[in-house]
Design an enzyme around this catalytic site. Structure first.
Site, PDB file in Angstrom:
ATOM      1  N   SER B  22      35.879  41.417  47.128  1.00 50.05           N
ATOM      2  CA  SER B  22      35.946  42.124  48.408  1.00 50.05           C
ATOM      3  C   SER B  22      37.347  42.684  48.577  1.00 50.05           C
ATOM      4  CB  SER B  22      35.539  41.161  49.522  1.00 50.05           C
ATOM      5  OG  SER B  22      35.426  41.824  50.740  1.00 50.05           O
ATOM      6  N   HIS B  49      32.464  44.749  47.970  1.00 51.06           N
ATOM      7  CA  HIS B  49      32.263  45.212  49.345  1.00 51.06           C
ATOM      8  C   HIS B  49      33.015  46.527  49.533  1.00 51.06           C
ATOM      9  CE1 HIS B  49      31.700  40.762  50.748  1.00 51.06           C
ATOM     10  NE2 HIS B  49      30.602  41.262  50.204  1.00 51.06           N
ATOM     11  N   ASP B 142      31.210  35.555  51.914  1.00 47.78           N
ATOM     12  CA  ASP B 142      30.101  35.962  51.055  1.00 47.78           C
ATOM     13  C   ASP B 142      30.343  35.417  49.644  1.00 47.78           C
ATOM     14  OD1 ASP B 142      27.823  37.213  50.168  1.00 47.78           O
ATOM     15  OD2 ASP B 142      28.729  39.207  50.034  1.00 47.78           O
TER      16      ASP B 142
END
Lengths: 275, 220
Positions: B22, B49, B142
């Site tokens: 991310s 992401h 996540d």
């Protein structure tokens, strides 16, 4: 046998049970997504195995209704992928304008956001009054939301930004009024849309369409079902009719590919050839 | 020497690597890709992401610095060795049993689409103990659930050492969930992948007789 192989058998049995009992055919859906959702519903329903869900699904219709509701409502935005709507405006609208009246099928409309986006676009292009939109989905719960045209006000920012990026020529706020925490779309946008139940897996041709949009539905199907549905679209289009798929879906490897020419590959816009 | 094109996957040992990243991902991925050895024989599947409208010109840069071909996934694409696959922005990426990809626009998971958990979970069901999960820098939680599931299926999980991550939250969250078999710096992950390639990608179940179990030996 490994636990995941047993689970695979259970899922196959469950999908067979649903088809035989209710006629909903999920057997040719892409398996990974469907397995994920079934596992989630298993957790929510308090069952310890997937096979435990089968008798409930067979004998308790309300359990099945809940299952389908949670199973199949994708979320979308108004003017999702704004550049696609720009392409429709620039490259599809001029073709549609050559017809005295225009029939459009939005297949798999879910909760209706993209069908209304098209309404707005057609209005701004002075094409709405001679257009009829059929927006279909197999999920009645989704269709009920679509018919109301009321969405959470928290969406307004995204929808407005998308509308502008999509080449909107007015102000997005003219198309809805905000009440409490909701945005209600203008009734004028609903006038020429007919929302109807249609199942792409089991129902047949939707005749003589000039433009078919089906975005981000095919990704949920396996190759076999994708091909069936694409053939359904091909058969439902007039010659010269236009097909719009999701930005990650393609005609490339399908059996109908040769019947279509490419209008815009990035926006996944295709035109059915004359002969 | 392998050419930069896809080929079928090998029969034994590890079959695939899934990777989640991310915030801070750009630098971490550039580094890892340039560290990959020529002819690396596992497909590398990445969820990063990114903003839904992110353009992927960065792939040109990745491709000029990576021995594998870096690309964004097409729906139903067959998974081949020799590729680094990225989830498209705003779609979840899932692995099917027949080793193809599928995409979905299901709701966000842990505020993310694509979500690392969705990829990791579906890959764990397909490759079970033949899968390696790697979780890198990020400011999200996540990936923790997915790492747990890979581990539960007997696969190998590696978290970037939070002390060396640009954003430590994501790998730390997996470590806190007891979901990381190994905790390595980017440098360590690079070395691990090189050794993996040199030794023929043995997994923990298919150790070759007489060969050192380098997976257990990797310093954490």
């Amino acid at each position: 046998m490994k636990a995941i192989d047993i689970e695979n058998i259970e899922i196959t049995l469950l999908l067979d049970a649903i088809f035989n009992r209710y006629g909903y055919d999920f057997r040719h859906y892409a398996r990974a997504s469907i397995e994920r959702r079934i596992r989630q519903l298993k957790g929510k329903s308090g069952c310890t195995t997937i096979s435990e869900m089968i008798p409930k699904l067979l004998h308790d219709e309300s359990f099945f209704q809940k299952f389908v509701r949670e199973f199949s409502i994708p979320v979308t935005d108004m003017f999702r992928d704004p550049f696609v709507y720009q392409c429709i405006r620039k490259q599809v609208v001029p073709i549609l304008k050559t017809h005295p009246f225009v029939k459009i099928w939005h297949a798999g409309c879910a909760t209706g956001e993209e069908a209304y986006s098209l309404s707005i676009l057609l209005k701004e292009e002075n094409l709405y009054d001679r257009s009829t939109l059929f927006a279909t989905d197999f999920n009645d719960t989704a269709l009920d939301i679509a018919k109301k045209g009321i969405y959470a006000l928290t969406n307004a920012k995204t929808f407005t930004a998308n509308y502008q990026a999509a080449g909107g020529i007015s102000s997005f706020s003219e198309y809805y009024h905000a009440r409490y925490e909701a945005m209600a779309l203008n009734n004028a946008l609903k006038k020429n849309i007919t929302f109807a139940n249609h199942n792409l897996v089991t129902d047949s041709v939707f005749g003589e369409m000039h433009f078919i949009l089906c975005r981000n539905v095919l990704i949920y199907f396996d190759k076999i079902l994708q091909d069936r549905v694409l053939k359904l679209f091909s058969d439902s289009l007039v010659h010269g009719g236009i097909l719009c798929l999701g930005t990650r879906e393609s005609l490339k490897f399908s059996t109908i590919a040769e019947k279509f020419s490419i209008i815009d590959e990035t926006a996944r816009l295709y035109q059915k050839k004359a002969v | 020497m392998h050419s930069k094109q896809g080929h079928d996957m090998k029969k034994n040992g590890y079959k695939a690597i899934v990777m989640g990243v991310s915030a801070g991902g750009l630098a971490a991925l550039s580094r890892l890709f340039s560290d990959l050895p020529e002819g690396f024989a596992l497909p590398l599947i990445v969820v990063q992401h990114v903003h839904p409208t992110a353009d992927r010109q960065i792939f040109d840069y990745f491709n000029s610095n990576c021995p594998l071909t870096v690309k964004e996934v097409e729906d139903k694409e067959k998974i081949l060795a020799g590729y680094v696959y990225f989830a498209p922005p705003d779609y979840h990426l899932l692995v099917e049993r027949d080793k193809t990809f599928s995409l979905s626009i299901d709701p966000r998971v842990t505020y993310s689409r694509p979500a690392i958990d969705v990829l990791f979970e579906s890959a764990a069901y397909v490759w079970s103990s033949r899968l390696i999960g790697i979780l890198l820098t990020g400011a999200s939680s996540d990936g923790s659930r997915g790492m747990q599931l890979i581990k539960a299926h007997g696969g190998l999980t590696i978290a970037q050492d939070p002390a060396t991550a640009e954003y430590p939250v994501m790998p730390q969250s997996a470590i806190d969930a007891n979901a990381a078999d190994k905790i390595l710096s980017l440098d360590g992950i690079g070395k691990f992948l090189k050794t993996l390639s040199k030794t023929g990608y043995p997994d923990r179940q298919t150790k070759i007789q007489g060969q050192a179990d380098f997976i257990s030996d990797v310093e954490t």
